[in-house]
Design an enzyme around this catalytic site. Structure first.
Site, mmCIF file in Angstrom:
data_model
loop_
_atom_site.group_PDB
_atom_site.id
_atom_site.type_symbol
_atom_site.label_atom_id
_atom_site.label_comp_id
_atom_site.label_asym_id
_atom_site.label_seq_id
_atom_site.Cartn_x
_atom_site.Cartn_y
_atom_site.Cartn_z
ATOM 1 N N GLY A 54 -23.075 26.727 3.739
ATOM 2 C CA GLY A 54 -22.446 25.827 2.777
ATOM 3 C C GLY A 54 -20.946 25.861 2.972
ATOM 4 N N LEU A 235 -9.820 18.814 16.366
ATOM 5 C CA LEU A 235 -10.173 18.098 17.586
ATOM 6 C C LEU A 235 -11.156 18.878 18.455
ATOM 7 C CD1 LEU A 235 -6.526 17.010 18.529
ATOM 8 C CD2 LEU A 235 -8.228 15.664 17.280
ATOM 9 N N ASP A 266 -15.302 25.273 8.956
ATOM 10 C CA ASP A 266 -15.073 26.063 7.751
ATOM 11 C C ASP A 266 -14.264 27.320 8.064
ATOM 12 O OD1 ASP A 266 -16.609 24.213 6.321
ATOM 13 O OD2 ASP A 266 -18.458 25.267 6.843
ATOM 14 N N SER A 296 -14.941 31.793 16.367
ATOM 15 C CA SER A 296 -16.208 31.611 15.647
ATOM 16 C C SER A 296 -17.265 30.911 16.491
ATOM 17 C CB SER A 296 -15.974 30.850 14.340
ATOM 18 O OG SER A 296 -15.810 29.464 14.572
#
Length: 317
Positions: A54, A235, A266, A296
């Protein structure tokens, strides 16, 4: 509905938090596939993996893992997915006192990931759709503790508008317009920073000649003209660009080999909010956030892929 108590409150010492995130909390149901199915087609995938996710919950964890004093205002179901989400927030050090429990099942995101790391996502909002303007008004005191407030669009738009009205003077509002819907003018005007990717920028500009512009710089300038103080366009592997009244600056990304891009935006936004709360100028905050986002995507999942500050100090993959 009851609030979820028991989370450590990182802002208790001085009464201020770096970040309060208002947004969604979903269970991510992830399947890896050799290729995504065409219309009417069935493909076989990997075993199902369930991760906390989420956009709101992800941003809170991303910032907290980097050391931000963070709280989350969200709504989850009184179910196993809700407990998974609360446990993940608490493990990252997020204050969960603002998380409301019950009223609907926890939101779920159905995610397919292909071999290149690209993903497709369908979200069943569940309890996220019940996060109401009244919940924001009841949390006015929580928002008043924040240096930065972040909000996304996986919750009702009227709730987002209430956040824009409620954020006190001196607190910076970061709006991540994802998934994209037209922003009310009052929300755009309240934005310290509007964060979008290239697709979201086009959707927000639908009907504007800039939507078909040849480059993201033109679209960023068009979004800036709608009222936010600054616009950041992510981007992907190319990094991001920053547009404000002084001009447009591109920020490159480190070169990495992507494994799974789920939640990378996120991670970027959580890191951006952390550095804005610390007093960085926007370009410096974006440089840091681009690096966090790059790390990440080298790991699977959303929240589990987010680096700690200590991990970020090492070489970028």
């Amino acid at each position: 509905m009851a609030a979820a108590n028991g989370g450590r409150d990182p802002g208790a010492e001085d009464g201020r938090r770096d970040l309060v995130v208002v947004g969604s909390a979903n269970a991510d149901l992830v399947v890896t596939v050799d290729r995504r199915p065409a219309a009417g087609e069935t493909v076989l995938g990997s075993d199902l993996a369930v991760h906390p996710g989420g956009k709101g919950a992800n941003q809170a964890v991303a910032a907290a893992r980097l050391g931000a004093r963070t709280a989350l205002l969200a709504r989850v179901g009184d179910d196993a997915h809700g407990r998974l989400l609360l446990d993940s927030q608490r493990a990252a050090g997020v204050d969960t006192g603002g998380v409301l429990v019950g009223g609907a099942p926890t939101g779920v995101a159905l995610i397919t990931v292909d071999p290149s790391g690209d993903n497709s996502i369908v979200v069943a909002p569940g309890a996220n759709a019940r996060l109401a303007p009244a919940d924001v008004r009841a949390a006015r005191g929580l928002l008043a503790t924040a240096r930065v407030v972040s909000v996304q669009l996986e919750i009702p738009l009227e709730t987002v508008a209430e956040v824009a009205r409620t954020v006190p003077p001196g607190t910076r509002l970061v709006v991540n317009a994802s998934p994209p819907v037209p922003l009310p003018p009052a929300v755009a005007a309240a934005c310290a920073v509007l964060v979008v990717n290239e697709h979201e920028a086009r959707v927000l500009l639908e009907g504007d000649p800039a939507a078909g512009a040849s480059g993201p710089e033109e679209r960023a300038r068009a979004l800036l003209a709608r009222g936010p103080q600054a616009v950041v366009v992510t981007l992907g592997a190319a990094g991001a660009l920053v547009a404000d009244r002084r001009g447009v600056v591109r920020v490159p990304s480190p070169a990495v080999t992507p494994v799974d891009t789920t939640g990378a935006g996120d991670a970027f936004t959580g890191a951006l909010c952390l550095r804005l709360a610390a007093g960085d100028d926007l370009a410096a905050a974006v440089r840091f956030a681009v690096r966090v986002g790059a790390v990440s995507v080298t790991r699977r999942g959303a929240q589990g892929s987010y680096p700690t500050a200590a991990q970020l100090d090492g070489p970028t993959p």
